[in-house]
Design an enzyme around this catalytic site. Structure first.
Site, PDB file in Angstrom:
ATOM      1  CD  GLN A 253      42.733  21.509  19.504  1.00  0.00           C
ATOM      2  OE1 GLN A 253      41.873  22.225  20.021  1.00  0.00           O
ATOM      3  NE2 GLN A 253      43.508  21.935  18.516  1.00  0.00           N
ATOM      4  CE1 TYR A 285      52.417  28.987  12.377  1.00  0.00           C
ATOM      5  CE2 TYR A 285      51.084  28.172  10.548  1.00  0.00           C
ATOM      6  CZ  TYR A 285      51.871  29.164  11.114  1.00  0.00           C
ATOM      7  OH  TYR A 285      52.101  30.330  10.421  1.00  0.00           O
ATOM      8  CD  GLU A 309      55.052  23.541  17.255  1.00  0.00           C
ATOM      9  OE1 GLU A 309      55.411  24.481  17.995  1.00  0.00           O
ATOM     10  OE2 GLU A 309      53.949  23.487  16.707  1.00  0.00           O
ATOM     11  CG  ASP A 362      45.885  23.724  14.127  1.00  0.00           C
ATOM     12  OD1 ASP A 362      45.149  24.706  14.326  1.00  0.00           O
ATOM     13  OD2 ASP A 362      46.009  22.786  14.952  1.00  0.00           O
ATOM     14  CB  CYS A 389      41.557  28.640  17.334  1.00  0.00           C
ATOM     15  SG  CYS A 389      43.148  29.478  17.335  1.00  0.00           S
TER      16      CYS A 389
END
Length: 432
Positions: A253, A285, A309, A362, A389
């Site tokens: 982040q 993710y 991932e 995510d 996001c």
């Protein structure tokens, strides 16, 4: 006899630019659109205007003309909004020619509180229009610690500078690949600003990455035009009392307080009454395991959770970062491949664990998408915690989840990217 060559096809002439491109217009700006631009109309046609604010009258130049809409850059503010201020980044100011404005701070000319109101409007519009969801009246975009005091500057712990042909470094101009020389990086943390090589020429560089981890010194990593870079460097990030190892160029982040904010928000969102530590809990993710660790820290060392991932290096770090939990594991796989057939291939016992599961989702800015959502809902998890996001991508996925019977039970929004148009949403969804 030699083979006869086929006749050459006549080349099509290059398409001429639309006659409207380059036209200057006076526009009344009426609203905000997704993507950091505002909305105006000219002779009934929608015009998306950069560097404006709703309520303003501006003189703008058309940069793109499609059948259904035009795009334009503000050249002059004729009647200013009361929310307009001096841009936080001098090189992005409306006083500069649009082609010479630094990109990456497209809301920097708007007072910080009003930025958050515009982001709220974009999120509400997307959810209402695409997912038929009406957020609560008290739904707001929340500030992160320290941002109001610094007027939304000093938060970026990662910055990528681009290099031009002559070795000059800087950000790209908005919506282009033109490198803009700058003398400052106001959105960057102090540690980044101290090492930023803004006056340096790099003869063979394509980009320079500046990384300021929460533990250790800030790094400058140069990638050359042939794509080569120094060997991967491990760094440490801290969230509360926990450390996370990752590659210096790996995903983390960007806001200095984002990892801690999202950790707390995920822990807050999960309904403890619906959580089963023995279920087939998932972190999709998952990156280097930040949100899987948030789940494990709340519910204990016996928590069973699988982090998925696609980037193998991140998965290797996730396995290390999640070693405190006996039931945690990290898998390298594309999420759409991992969830495909998950419900069909499970034993009866595992199907029960899938139905009791909490899934943390995510995805990248484009969202999870129909293929992932369709397979995920077939496993019938007890609750889904979705970290988004992009509000429009989330609204599309929320519509798919809603059609499968999953409704939003809680929704929060965070201003993880002050002075830009980006906003982070976090929702918990359960079956109706």
């Amino acid at each position: 006899m030699p083979a006869r060559r086929p006749p050459r096809r006549p080349q099509r002439p290059a398409a001429a630019p639309h006659p409207a491109v380059g036209t200057e217009l006076e526009l009344e700006v009426t609203g905000v659109a997704h993507g950091g631009v505002m909305v105006a109309r000219h002779e009934g046609r929608v015009v998306f205007v950069a560097d404006a604010i709703p309520g303003e009258r501006v003189r703008a130049r058309v940069t793109e003309a499609k059948k259904s809409f035009w795009r334009a850059d503000t050249l002059e503010v004729l009647e200013a909004s009361p929310h307009r201020r001096e841009h936080v980044w001098r090189e992005a100011s409306v006083t500069r020619d649009p082609e010479g404005r630094a990109g990456g701070a497209e809301f920097g000319h708007i007072e910080l509180a009003h930025q958050r109101e515009l982001k709220r409007q974009v999120a509400v519009d997307a959810l209402t229009r695409m997912a038929h969801i009406e957020p609560a009246d008290d739904f707001t975009v929340q500030a992160l610690p320290g941002d109001d005091e610094r007027d939304g500057t000093g938060w970026r712990t990662r910055v990528r500078l681009q290099a031009s042909a002559d070795g000059t470094v800087g950000p790209f101009a908005a919506r282009s690949h033109t490198v803009i020389p700058v003398t400052s990086l106001p959105l960057a943390t102090d540690a980044i600003a101290e090492i930023a090589p803004l006056a340096t020429r790099f003869g063979d560089a394509s980009s320079v990455d500046l990384v300021a981890p929460s533990k250790g010194r800030a790094l400058s990593i140069v990638t050359t035009r042939d794509g080569s870079a120094p060997p991967a460097q491990p760094i440490l990030e801290t969230v509360g009392d926990r450390e996370f190892a990752l590659d210096a160029l790996g995903f983390w982040q960007v806001h200095r307080a984002a990892a801690e904010t999202l950790t707390a928000a995920v822990q807050r969102a999960i309904d403890a009454d619906e959580f089963d530590p023995r279920a087939a809990n998932l972190d999709l993710y998952g990156g280097v395991g930040l949100l899987a660790a948030a789940v494990g820290d709340r519910f204990g060392q016996a928590t069973r959770i699988t982090s998925v991932e696609s980037y193998e290096t991140a998965t290797d770090y996730a396995a290390r970062n999640l070693s405190d939990w006996v039931g945690a594991r990290a898998i390298t796989a594309r999420v759409e491949r991992f969830v495909e057939g998950l419900a069909d291939d499970a034993t009866a016992v595992e199907r029960g664990r899938q139905r009791a599961a909490t899934v943390v989702l995510d995805p990248p800015r484009s969202g999870a998408g129909k293929a992932v959502i369709d397979e995920l809902v077939r496993t019938e998890p007890a609750q889904i915690v979705y970290v988004a996001c992009d509000p429009v991508a989330f609204a599309r996925d929320a519509a798919l989840l809603g059609a499968a019977g999953y409704g939003i039970r809680s929704l929060e929004a965070f201003d993880l990217f002050p002075n830009t148009h980006h906003v982070e949403l976090l929702a918990r969804l359960t079956r109706d």
